[in-house]
Scaffold this active site. Structure first.
Site, PDB file in Angstrom:
ATOM      1  N   HIS A 128      49.669  57.359  19.581  1.00 55.69           N
ATOM      2  CA  HIS A 128      49.234  56.683  18.352  1.00 55.69           C
ATOM      3  C   HIS A 128      49.217  55.168  18.554  1.00 55.69           C
ATOM      4  O   HIS A 128      48.272  54.486  18.172  1.00 55.69           O
ATOM      5  CB  HIS A 128      50.181  57.025  17.198  1.00 55.69           C
ATOM      6  N   GLU A 181      45.312  62.639  14.594  1.00 57.14           N
ATOM      7  CA  GLU A 181      46.382  63.544  15.017  1.00 57.14           C
ATOM      8  C   GLU A 181      45.938  64.371  16.219  1.00 57.14           C
ATOM      9  O   GLU A 181      46.707  64.581  17.162  1.00 57.14           O
ATOM     10  CB  GLU A 181      46.794  64.457  13.862  1.00 57.14           C
ATOM     11  N   HIS A 224      53.285  61.895  21.769  1.00 53.60           N
ATOM     12  CA  HIS A 224      52.340  61.873  20.643  1.00 53.60           C
ATOM     13  C   HIS A 224      52.419  60.540  19.900  1.00 53.60           C
ATOM     14  O   HIS A 224      51.386  59.926  19.591  1.00 53.60           O
ATOM     15  CB  HIS A 224      52.677  63.032  19.702  1.00 53.60           C
ATOM     16  N   GLU A 225      53.622  60.079  19.646  1.00 50.01           N
ATOM     17  CA  GLU A 225      53.789  58.817  18.917  1.00 50.01           C
ATOM     18  C   GLU A 225      53.345  57.625  19.762  1.00 50.01           C
ATOM     19  O   GLU A 225      52.720  56.684  19.243  1.00 50.01           O
ATOM     20  CB  GLU A 225      55.245  58.649  18.479  1.00 50.01           C
TER      21      GLU A 225
END
Length: 296
Positions: free
Chosen positions: A148, A223, A144-145
């Protein structure tokens, strides 16, 4: 290069849109007649609007390390740290970005990514997250990071913040000048009075509040995209679903206010969902379930 072009194009677009709207409505002529130099005000608004967000972006890594006490893993001290570094390296290679710095900080379950450039970002996880999740779930959070970073979310968020700041600064001063001119001062007087300063202050608060809704909305959308990015990097949305379900069952690790939008979890603040930087966990899990249900 693409993000630099986007930055310049955004600045130009703001100036063109504001100029066009003002000219169509005849406000430009009226404001100039009232004593405001519209082009100069546009430049001033752009400088003020973007300077803060750009500086914040450029110093985001050292500020994140300082505010969270994150320790960059230069030489892994144990098998867990070695696994973290290797996992981030593998995910970064899949995402096509440079190897980020990997850090660990003391705190309840959370994680974040930051940095002005895709190829020199920072990915940090808390000790609480490492201790409360299995490795598959931690890998999903790391994915997830990394998503980003690969999506350029830190830069885009800075651009969005700069745009809305520009509108806030510009419109607050236009309204302030008209209020001061029409309501509080006679046409024979020149300069600005207390009405201008009070109105600008109030308008910046009101417009800034409205602008924060726009920024928070964008933050929530990114997100969802980062969750989907994690699913893509891991080849399945299931690990991210499990990680989110795990996070939903524990208090989110508190992060410094300036870093709250960059955490893996959080509820935002203000008056409710409109001001939240993160969607509810159930919505994020549902979005991943819908992603899983789509035919390949």
């Amino acid at each position: 290069m693409k993000r630099i072009i986007l930055f310049l194009a955004t600045n130009l677009a703001v100036m063109l849109v504001l100029s066009l709207v003002l000219n169509v409505l005849g406000v430009g002529r009226a404001v100039t007649g009232a004593g405001i130099n519209v082009p100069a005000l546009l430049v001033f608004s752009l400088v003020v609007g973007f300077t803060g967000s750009i500086i914040s972006l450029l110093i985001s890594k050292p500020m994140a390390k300082w505010s969270t006490g994150a320790r960059v893993i230069d030489n892994p001290a144990n098998s867990t740290e070695l696994w973290l570094v290797n996992t981030v390296r593998q995910l970064a290679e899949r995402a096509g970005i440079g190897m980020p710095e990997v850090a660990v900080y003391e705190g309840e379950p959370n994680a974040f990514a930051t940095g002005a450039f895709k190829n020199s970002a920072l990915v940090a996880v808390s000790t609480g997250l490492i201790e409360s999740m299995n490795r598959e779930e931690v890998e999903a959070v790391l994915g997830h990071e990394i998503a980003h970073v690969a999506n350029g979310d830190m830069v885009t968020l800075a651009l969005i913040q700069g745009v809305v700041n520009t509108f806030v600064v510009f419109m607050a001063r236009v309204v302030g000048f008209f209020v001061d001119k029409v309501l509080l001062r006679s046409n024979s007087e020149r300069g600005i009075g207390i009405g201008y300063m009070v109105t600008v202050f109030v308008c910046e608060l009101v417009f800034g509040l409205l602008a924060s809704i726009i920024v928070a909305w964008f933050s929530r959308q990114r997100e969802f995209r980062a969750d989907a990015g994690s699913a893509n990097l891991l080849g399945s949305p299931v690990p991210m679903q499990r990680a989110l379900a795990r996070l939903a069952g524990v208090p989110a690790g508190e992060m410094p206010k300036a870093m709250s939008a960059f955490g893996i979890s959080g509820t935002g603040g203000g008056w409710g969902a409109l001001f939240s930087t993160h969607p509810p966990m159930e919505q994020r899990i549902a979005a991943l379930q819908n992603l899983q249900a789509r035919p390949a």
